[in-house]
Every structure is written in structure tokens, then in C-alpha cells.
Scaffold this motif. Sequence first.
Motif, PDB file in Angstrom:
ATOM      1  N   ARG A 180      35.744  27.991  32.706  1.00 61.57           N
ATOM      2  CA  ARG A 180      35.440  27.468  31.369  1.00 61.57           C
ATOM      3  C   ARG A 180      34.736  26.140  31.558  1.00 61.57           C
ATOM      4  O   ARG A 180      35.193  25.282  32.310  1.00 61.57           O
ATOM      5  N   TYR A 181      33.632  25.961  30.871  1.00 64.34           N
ATOM      6  CA  TYR A 181      32.805  24.765  31.013  1.00 64.34           C
ATOM      7  C   TYR A 181      33.324  23.668  30.085  1.00 64.34           C
ATOM      8  O   TYR A 181      33.624  22.559  30.520  1.00 64.34           O
ATOM      9  N   TYR A 182      33.432  23.986  28.791  1.00 66.22           N
ATOM     10  CA  TYR A 182      33.945  23.033  27.797  1.00 66.22           C
ATOM     11  C   TYR A 182      35.359  23.415  27.371  1.00 66.22           C
ATOM     12  O   TYR A 182      35.697  24.598  27.285  1.00 66.22           O
ATOM     13  N   ASP A 183      36.154  22.409  27.060  1.00 68.60           N
ATOM     14  CA  ASP A 183      37.459  22.651  26.459  1.00 68.60           C
ATOM     15  C   ASP A 183      37.322  22.789  24.943  1.00 68.60           C
ATOM     16  O   ASP A 183      37.849  23.714  24.338  1.00 68.60           O
ATOM     17  N   HIS A 184      36.608  21.848  24.325  1.00 62.89           N
ATOM     18  CA  HIS A 184      36.317  21.934  22.895  1.00 62.89           C
ATOM     19  C   HIS A 184      35.144  21.008  22.580  1.00 62.89           C
ATOM     20  O   HIS A 184      34.778  20.149  23.392  1.00 62.89           O
ATOM     21  N   ILE A 185      34.576  21.200  21.381  1.00 57.78           N
ATOM     22  CA  ILE A 185      33.416  20.405  20.956  1.00 57.78           C
ATOM     23  C   ILE A 185      33.709  19.850  19.563  1.00 57.78           C
ATOM     24  O   ILE A 185      33.811  20.603  18.588  1.00 57.78           O
ATOM     25  N   LYS A 186      33.859  18.556  19.472  1.00 61.71           N
ATOM     26  CA  LYS A 186      34.254  17.913  18.219  1.00 61.71           C
ATOM     27  C   LYS A 186      33.053  17.660  17.303  1.00 61.71           C
ATOM     28  O   LYS A 186      31.942  17.392  17.764  1.00 61.71           O
ATOM     29  N   VAL A 187      33.291  17.735  15.999  1.00 57.06           N
ATOM     30  CA  VAL A 187      32.332  17.262  14.989  1.00 57.06           C
ATOM     31  C   VAL A 187      33.110  16.424  13.983  1.00 57.06           C
ATOM     32  O   VAL A 187      34.328  16.594  13.826  1.00 57.06           O
ATOM     33  N   ALA A 188      32.418  15.547  13.292  1.00 57.12           N
ATOM     34  CA  ALA A 188      33.111  14.590  12.416  1.00 57.12           C
ATOM     35  C   ALA A 188      33.640  15.226  11.133  1.00 57.12           C
ATOM     36  O   ALA A 188      34.747  14.930  10.696  1.00 57.12           O
ATOM     37  N   ARG A 189      32.846  16.122  10.539  1.00 57.28           N
ATOM     38  CA  ARG A 189      33.243  16.674   9.246  1.00 57.28           C
ATOM     39  C   ARG A 189      32.423  17.908   8.926  1.00 57.28           C
ATOM     40  O   ARG A 189      31.387  18.158   9.537  1.00 57.28           O
ATOM     41  N   LYS A 190      32.887  18.694   7.963  1.00 52.38           N
ATOM     42  CA  LYS A 190      32.148  19.866   7.501  1.00 52.38           C
ATOM     43  C   LYS A 190      31.436  19.583   6.184  1.00 52.38           C
ATOM     44  O   LYS A 190      30.418  20.198   5.881  1.00 52.38           O
ATOM     45  N   GLU A 191      31.955  18.639   5.415  1.00 52.52           N
ATOM     46  CA  GLU A 191      31.349  18.326   4.125  1.00 52.52           C
ATOM     47  C   GLU A 191      29.943  17.734   4.301  1.00 52.52           C
ATOM     48  O   GLU A 191      29.618  17.181   5.349  1.00 52.52           O
ATOM     49  N   LYS A 192      29.164  17.839   3.263  1.00 57.13           N
ATOM     50  CA  LYS A 192      27.840  17.214   3.285  1.00 57.13           C
ATOM     51  C   LYS A 192      27.997  15.698   3.368  1.00 57.13           C
ATOM     52  O   LYS A 192      28.965  15.124   2.880  1.00 57.13           O
ATOM     53  N   TYR A 193      27.013  15.054   3.966  1.00 53.66           N
ATOM     54  CA  TYR A 193      27.043  13.599   4.053  1.00 53.66           C
ATOM     55  C   TYR A 193      26.862  12.999   2.665  1.00 53.66           C
ATOM     56  O   TYR A 193      26.223  13.590   1.780  1.00 53.66           O
ATOM     57  N   SER A 194      27.394  11.807   2.500  1.00 51.17           N
ATOM     58  CA  SER A 194      27.288  11.122   1.197  1.00 51.17           C
ATOM     59  C   SER A 194      26.025  10.269   1.108  1.00 51.17           C
ATOM     60  O   SER A 194      25.910   9.435   0.222  1.00 51.17           O
ATOM     61  N   PHE A 195      25.084  10.475   2.027  1.00 51.01           N
ATOM     62  CA  PHE A 195      23.833   9.712   2.055  1.00 51.01           C
ATOM     63  C   PHE A 195      22.723  10.667   2.464  1.00 51.01           C
ATOM     64  O   PHE A 195      22.975  11.759   2.995  1.00 51.01           O
ATOM     65  N   HIS A 196      21.498  10.264   2.229  1.00 52.55           N
ATOM     66  CA  HIS A 196      20.351  11.097   2.602  1.00 52.55           C
ATOM     67  C   HIS A 196      19.843  10.664   3.976  1.00 52.55           C
ATOM     68  O   HIS A 196      19.611   9.489   4.227  1.00 52.55           O
ATOM     69  N   ALA A 197      19.704  11.631   4.877  1.00 50.88           N
ATOM     70  CA  ALA A 197      19.209  11.350   6.221  1.00 50.88           C
ATOM     71  C   ALA A 197      18.552  12.609   6.773  1.00 50.88           C
ATOM     72  O   ALA A 197      18.682  13.706   6.210  1.00 50.88           O
ATOM     73  N   TRP A 198      17.845  12.437   7.899  1.00 51.41           N
ATOM     74  CA  TRP A 198      17.271  13.608   8.567  1.00 51.41           C
ATOM     75  C   TRP A 198      18.352  14.270   9.415  1.00 51.41           C
ATOM     76  O   TRP A 198      18.991  13.626  10.250  1.00 51.41           O
ATOM     77  N   VAL A 199      18.552  15.568   9.162  1.00 55.86           N
ATOM     78  CA  VAL A 199      19.522  16.359   9.918  1.00 55.86           C
ATOM     79  C   VAL A 199      18.836  17.668  10.299  1.00 55.86           C
ATOM     80  O   VAL A 199      18.119  18.244   9.476  1.00 55.86           O
ATOM     81  N   PRO A 200      19.011  18.165  11.528  1.00 55.12           N
ATOM     82  CA  PRO A 200      18.386  19.435  11.903  1.00 55.12           C
ATOM     83  C   PRO A 200      18.757  20.555  10.931  1.00 55.12           C
ATOM     84  O   PRO A 200      19.920  20.702  10.551  1.00 55.12           O
ATOM     85  N   LYS A 201      17.760  21.348  10.537  1.00 52.05           N
ATOM     86  CA  LYS A 201      17.998  22.407   9.552  1.00 52.05           C
ATOM     87  C   LYS A 201      19.001  23.437  10.040  1.00 52.05           C
ATOM     88  O   LYS A 201      19.791  23.977   9.260  1.00 52.05           O
ATOM     89  N   ILE A 202      18.986  23.720  11.352  1.00 53.72           N
ATOM     90  CA  ILE A 202      19.924  24.716  11.869  1.00 53.72           C
ATOM     91  C   ILE A 202      21.360  24.264  11.675  1.00 53.72           C
ATOM     92  O   ILE A 202      22.281  25.087  11.518  1.00 53.72           O
TER      93      ILE A 202
END
Length: 485
Positions: A301-323
Motif C-alpha cells: 500500500r502506497y498511501y494510508d489516507h488522503i485528507k481534504v479540508a471539507r466537502k462544502e463549497k468554499y465561501s469565497f470565489h477562487a480558481w479551483v480545478p473543474k475536475i
Amino acid sequence: MKTRNLLLLILLSLNLQLFAQTLSPDQLQADFALFRKVLQEVHPQMYRYTSKQQFDSLFAATQACLNRPMTQHEFYKTMLPLLVSLRDGHIKWIVSGKDEHYPFFTDSLFPLKLYFVGEKAWVAANYGDSQIPEGAELVSINGQSINSIKQTLFPNMTFSDGYTVQGKYEDLNHFFSGYYATHYGAYATFDIVYTLNGEEKKATIPAVTEQQIKDYVQAHKPASQLPLRLAIDETKTAVLTIERFWDDKKEQKYKPFIKDAFRQLKKENIQHLILDVRNNEGGNEPFGVWLYSYLAKQPFRYYDHIKVARKEKYSFHAWVPKIYTKVIRKYMLKKTDDGYVFTFPKGLKTSKPKRNAFGGDVYVLINGNSFSVTTEFSARVHADGRATFVGQETGGGYRTNSSGMFTILQLPHSKIDLGIPMFGFHMANVPDYIRHGQGIEPNHTIVPTIEDILTKKDPILTFTRQLIQSKSTFAAPSSGPVPSK
């Protein structure tokens, strides 16, 4: 002619006004509040190395400083301690439209290329006409010792994960002039003290421009080579060089090259493989998994886990990859007791060694510019005890790496771009003795000298070859009785 001169004067006046323009406390506070919100909503593990309590204190102290008008330059430097406290080498803090290493001064730059080791620095080249002897040890600049300058710059440099420092040394070796200008200012001339052959000397040297530095770098680039290379010498030792973990349609396809390389290693019955990933700052995560599948001796196994901060949409406008917004956020994030994780990458599943996986001895060459995907790959190799490491500690962290995709936002008043990595990659099966915040530390630390740099010698590769030779000699059966003395 008069009209043209008038136009030039108007343009110069506008540029001076822009350069001298200050941001009001209200503008600074607005950018600060947005900066804090973006970090908290995007970074996968903001408190990995600095606790929330410590960060709250840092934010409060920084906010209290924003009570007077500041230039863009002052605001940029005021916010740096917050970014450095993340201890995340992937964080981006770039003045819009500027080279990230020369954000404020493009003229009046320090004219010497330096090579740092520990508390000392040597002259590796002259960017301009100063003609200070290469190999001289630089003692001071404008009355300040080299070590005191380094001690000022290091706490303001973000290129390192955790508590590693070798990435910062590599950054100074390439971009010292830019860092010096940002934190000490620009000068028409520089008073330096240096030593050569035991004799101390003084000189006043003229500044150079950013363009002169870039022209020098371009003119002294090594001869062009393909980024992926395999060489097998007469001793049947193979050197596999991987300069990056991504495809370039104009040059090489990564996976076919790796597949062919390991097929050749098996065909040639190679027993010693030197894998050179120095100065490889990373690329695509799956490519690291792919390469390790040709070195692994058992399922992994290469990774144990991969964290992300949140699932909700951000409360600000920014560039985010479409995928991310269209696919990943909707379908590939899972809620756990410790927040959200990204569930899709192949590296999370158990992988098997490839058909032509290499079974011989592996030696991995690393340095401070071995970063991101390169450090993940090296961590997997190291954790599984699959190789001997030679060189210097990686700039990337052993246990974790924040990268993958980025959210990018420009602060509206200061016009500084903030780029934040969105995924926190945690390596699987890390040995308990690995310290929090360390990089991959080599089994054999080899530090090139200034003489090595100037003569273009490679002591790390030379040592590794000698190591292989000594091992082969020691392991070889005796051809006859040992003569008596």
C-alpha cells in the motif's frame, strides 16, 4: 521627440505612483481576513505542525500590525511568518505578474551566485562583471555576516516540508539574489568581504538585473538531455535518472519508458540499480506508485489516507480545478471521524509488483530538491527497506505531503496570489522511528564541496559506485588461497 519624452515621463510617473502606493488599514484587514478564511477552508491540515492555539496567536499578532498604511512589499513580508508556520513547501505566495523569486526588485540585485553549506557560503559564479574569484568564501555583505543573513532569510522561506532545511539551502543556491533584495533591499553596489587562500579581501561590486541573472543561467545550462534516462556501464551497474514525474508529449512518455527500462534491466541481468531522483521536484502522484511497482518485492500500500479540508463549497470565489468541483467533491470524498478523505487514488489500494520488477540492490540518490511526489516515492522505498539512500535529506516530508491540486486566489487589494494545496497525502506503514516533520534522511550523507560544484564533479554518484564496488568485492568468492604475510 518632445511628445515621446513627455509620454515617457508620464509613464514613469505612473509607475512610481504604483510602486509607492500604500494600502489602507481597512484594505489590509480585508485581505488579511480573506487570507485566513482561505487557509482554513482549503488547506488539508493547517495545524499539522503548528497548533491551532499557536496559529490563533500568530493571526492575532499579525492582525494587530495591520493598523497603519503599508506598501504591497510590507504586507507581503508581514504575512510570511503565517505561511512559514504551515511548514508546507507547496504553499504559493506570489506577487501577481512577478517572478516568485524576484517579487519587488528586478534591478540592483546582488551579482554573485553563492553556494551554501552550513553557516558558510562560497562564490560559485559572477552574474555580471564583478570578477570575484570563484571558490572564494564570502564572509559578509554590507557589514553583515553570511551566517546572520542566512539566519534572517531561513525563517522567511517556505520551500521545505516540516522541519527539513535542505530545500531552503537549495533555494538559496539558486535564488539568493532575489531573497536578499526582498528582505534587505536593493543597492547599486555591495560592499563585500571574502577570503581566498587564507587571505581576507574587501571589494565593492556593482549590482546586476534580474535579466542578467536569467541570461547567465540560460547560457550556463547543462547540455540538453532527456529527462528520463537509463545507462548501463561495463560493470553491469545501471543508472536510472528520473528528473520529473510527468509526461511531455514533445519528449518522452513516462510509463512506456519505465516499462522498457525495467524490461532491459531484466534482460541484461542487472544486479545493481542506481536511481537518481535528485532535483526532481515531483509531478503526478500515480507515476510514483507506478515506479515503485517495479521495485517492490511484495504487494504494497502506497498511501494510508488522503485528507481534504471539507466537502462544502468554499465561501469565497477562487480558481479551483473543474475536475475537483464537478467530480471529486461530488463523488469521491468520504466523511470520517477525522474529517474528509479522498477515496479514489490507486495508491490507496494494495498494488502488486510488476512482471519485470527489479529484484537486485537499489541505491537512491536524493537532495533538498527531491520534493513532493519524489519524496512520497522515496518514503515508500525507504519504509519498505528497499534501497540504500545516498546524498542529502529531501526537502519534502517523509510522513505527509500536501499537493495534488491547488486552489488559487488573488487578494483583491494587495494583488498577491495565494496558492494552497488541497490534498494531504499520508504514506502507509511508516516506521515508528521516523520523526514528525523529517524528510528522507540518507544512509550516507554526502555534501558536495565548492570544488565539486566548480569542477562539475558528482561525489554522490562516485561514492555510490564505490559502495557498490566494495560490496561486490566483499561478496565475491575467493579465487584462491590468501597469500600469507
